[in-house]
Design an enzyme around this catalytic site. Structure first.
Site, PDB file in Angstrom:
ATOM      1  N   GLU A   1      43.795 -15.115  11.688  1.00  0.00           N
ATOM      2  CA  GLU A   1      44.265 -13.871  11.890  1.00  0.00           C
ATOM      3  C   GLU A   1      46.236 -14.325  10.693  1.00  0.00           C
ATOM      4  O   GLU A   1      46.499 -13.522  10.040  1.00  0.00           O
ATOM      5  CB  GLU A   1      44.669 -12.804  13.202  1.00  0.00           C
TER       6      GLU A   1
ATOM      7  N   ALA B   1      46.174  -5.422  17.358  1.00  0.00           N
ATOM      8  CA  ALA B   1      47.420  -7.020  18.702  1.00  0.00           C
ATOM      9  C   ALA B   1      47.779  -6.568  19.630  1.00  0.00           C
ATOM     10  O   ALA B   1      47.001  -5.696  19.704  1.00  0.00           O
ATOM     11  CB  ALA B   1      48.686  -6.381  17.983  1.00  0.00           C
ATOM     12  N   ASP B   2      47.542  -7.813  20.037  1.00  0.00           N
ATOM     13  CA  ASP B   2      47.991  -7.631  22.041  1.00  0.00           C
ATOM     14  C   ASP B   2      49.038  -6.990  22.539  1.00  0.00           C
ATOM     15  O   ASP B   2      49.433  -6.306  23.207  1.00  0.00           O
ATOM     16  CB  ASP B   2      47.675  -8.225  22.647  1.00  0.00           C
TER      17      ASP B   2
ATOM     18  N   ASP C   1      44.670  -5.115  11.095  1.00  0.00           N
ATOM     19  CA  ASP C   1      44.746  -6.303  11.831  1.00  0.00           C
ATOM     20  C   ASP C   1      45.099  -5.180  13.407  1.00  0.00           C
ATOM     21  O   ASP C   1      46.121  -4.233  12.849  1.00  0.00           O
ATOM     22  CB  ASP C   1      44.299  -7.316  12.229  1.00  0.00           C
TER      23      ASP C   1
ATOM     24  N   LYS D   1      49.733 -11.888  19.160  1.00  0.00           N
ATOM     25  CA  LYS D   1      47.862 -11.353  18.692  1.00  0.00           C
ATOM     26  C   LYS D   1      46.965 -13.075  19.125  1.00  0.00           C
ATOM     27  O   LYS D   1      47.931 -14.227  19.732  1.00  0.00           O
ATOM     28  CB  LYS D   1      47.839 -11.696  17.615  1.00  0.00           C
ATOM     29  N   GLY D   2      45.692 -12.782  19.097  1.00  0.00           N
ATOM     30  CA  GLY D   2      45.109 -13.772  19.597  1.00  0.00           C
ATOM     31  C   GLY D   2      43.917 -13.310  21.093  1.00  0.00           C
ATOM     32  O   GLY D   2      43.766 -15.075  21.438  1.00  0.00           O
TER      33      GLY D   2
HETATM   34  C1  5RP Z   1      42.364 -10.640  18.503  1.00  0.00           C
HETATM   35  C2  5RP Z   1      43.412  -9.623  18.381  1.00  0.00           C
HETATM   36  C3  5RP Z   1      43.123  -9.051  18.333  1.00  0.00           C
HETATM   37  O1  5RP Z   1      44.189  -8.086  17.444  1.00  0.00           O
HETATM   38  C4  5RP Z   1      43.859  -8.446  19.637  1.00  0.00           C
HETATM   39  O2  5RP Z   1      43.491  -9.109  21.180  1.00  0.00           O
HETATM   40  C5  5RP Z   1      43.621  -6.691  20.139  1.00  0.00           C
HETATM   41  O3  5RP Z   1      42.202  -6.602  20.226  1.00  0.00           O
HETATM   42  P1  5RP Z   1      41.697  -5.352  20.401  1.00  0.00           P
HETATM   43  O4  5RP Z   1      42.056  -4.019  19.296  1.00  0.00           O
HETATM   44  O5  5RP Z   1      40.816  -5.135  21.105  1.00  0.00           O
HETATM   45  O6  5RP Z   1      42.734  -4.503  21.594  1.00  0.00           O
HETATM   46  O7  5RP Z   1      44.453 -10.905  18.195  1.00  0.00           O
HETATM   47  O8  5RP Z   1      41.905 -12.280  18.290  1.00  0.00           O
END
Ligand code: 5RP
Length: 222
Positions: free
Chosen positions: A107, A87-88, A85, A98-99
Site C-alpha cells: 500500500e 485506513a484504520d 484505499d 494502515k495495515g
Molecule cells: C489493509 C488496510 C486497510 O485499508 C485498512 O485495514 C482498512 O480496512 P477496512 O476498509 O476493512 O476497514 O490498511 O492493510
C-alpha cells in the site's frame, strides 16, 4: 446508516471523483480491505473507461481479476493518477494508520507512486491523535525479536500477529500504547530499525484527499 452503507457511500464518492478524469489509458491504484472492496465492485461497472489497475495485495488482485479487470505489475506502469484505499485511522492532517489487513508495504509503495492518494473511510476511523489502533509493523521473520525489543524502547507494546504471513513473506508486529505525538518522526524512527520492512504510519506521504462517510453525508477533507 450502517457502517457498510457509509463505506459504500465513500467508495461511490471516490469513483465519482476519479471517473471524469480517467481515459482509456488510465491505470488506477486499488487498495485493500472491506472499504476498498466496495470501491472495486463499483469500479468494475466502468470497466471500459480505463485501461487497468495496480493492486496493493494478492487478495485485491484476485477480486479485480474476478471482475475481468487487467491487473498490472507496478514496474510496468509509468503513470498512476489515482490510488484509492481505506485506513484504520485518519487525522485532520490526512495522516493515517494502515495495515490492519497486513498489506501496508505494498500500500505504501503504490501510494508513493500515485499522483493523488484518495483515502476512503467511515467516520469511525477519524481520530484526534493516531495510535489508538495498534500500529502494524512488517518485519523480516528472523528480526522479529530484535525489532520487538527496539519497539519497546520506543515506548510501545508489540504483539506478534500469529498465523499471518504478508504477501511479501514477512510477519507483522502490532504495536499497542504508542504515544504518537509526531507521526512523521515516529514513522522514520521505526523504519530505521534494522529488520523493519515498513510501518503502517502514512505521514511522510499522507493522503491527498480524505472522503469520510458520516451520518450527514460524505465529508471531503483536503
Ligand atoms: C489493509 C488496510 C486497510 O485499508 C485498512 O485495514 C482498512 O480496512 P477496512 O476498509 O476493512 O476497514 O490498511 O492493510
Amino acid at each position: 446508516m450502517t457502517q457498510d452503507q457509509l463505506k459504500q457511500a465513500v467508495a461511490q464518492a471516490a469513483l465519482d471523483h476519479i471517473l471524469p478524469q480517467l481515459s482509456a489509458k488510465s491505470v488506477v491504484g486499488v487498495g485493500t480491505g472491506s472499504t476498498a472492496n466496495f470501491f472495486i465492485d463499483l469500479l468494475a461497472r466502468h470497466r471500459m473507461e480505463f485501461d487497468g489497475v495496480v493492486a496493493s495485495s494478492e487478495a485485491t488482485a484476485e477480486r479485480l481479476k474476478g471482475h475481468g479487470i487487467p491487473v498490472y505489475d507496478l514496474n510496468n506502469v509509468v503513470e498512476l493518477e489515482f490510488y484509492v484505499d481505506g485506513a484504520d485511522e485518519c487525522n485532520k492532517y490526512l495522516e493515517l494508520i494502515k495495515g490492519g489487513g497486513a498489506a501496508l508495504t505494498r500500500e505504501k509503495i503504490v501510494a508513493a507512486v500515485a499522483e493523488t492518494f484518495i483515502c476512503i473511510a467511515d467516520e469511525s476511523k477519524r481520530v484526534d491523535f493516531l495510535g489508538n489502533f495498534p500500529l502494524p509493523v512488517e518485519v523480516i521473520p528472523m528480526a522479529r525479536s530484535h525489532v520487538a525489543r527496539q519497539l519497546v524502547r520506543l515506548g510501545g507494546d508489540p504483539v506478534y500477529r500469529e498465523g499471518v504471513t504478508t504477501d511479501n513473506g514477512n510477519v507483522i508486529l502490532d504495536v499497542y500504547n504508542l504515544q504518537i505525538v509526531n507521526p512523521r518522526q515516529l514513522e522514520a524512527d521505526i523504519n530505521n530499525i534494522v529488520g523493519v520492512v515498513t510501518n503502517g504510519l502514512f505521514a511522510a506521504r499522507p493522503a491527498d484527499l480524505l472522503l469520510l462517510g458520516t451520518r450527514n453525508g460524505v465529508e471531503r477533507i483536503k
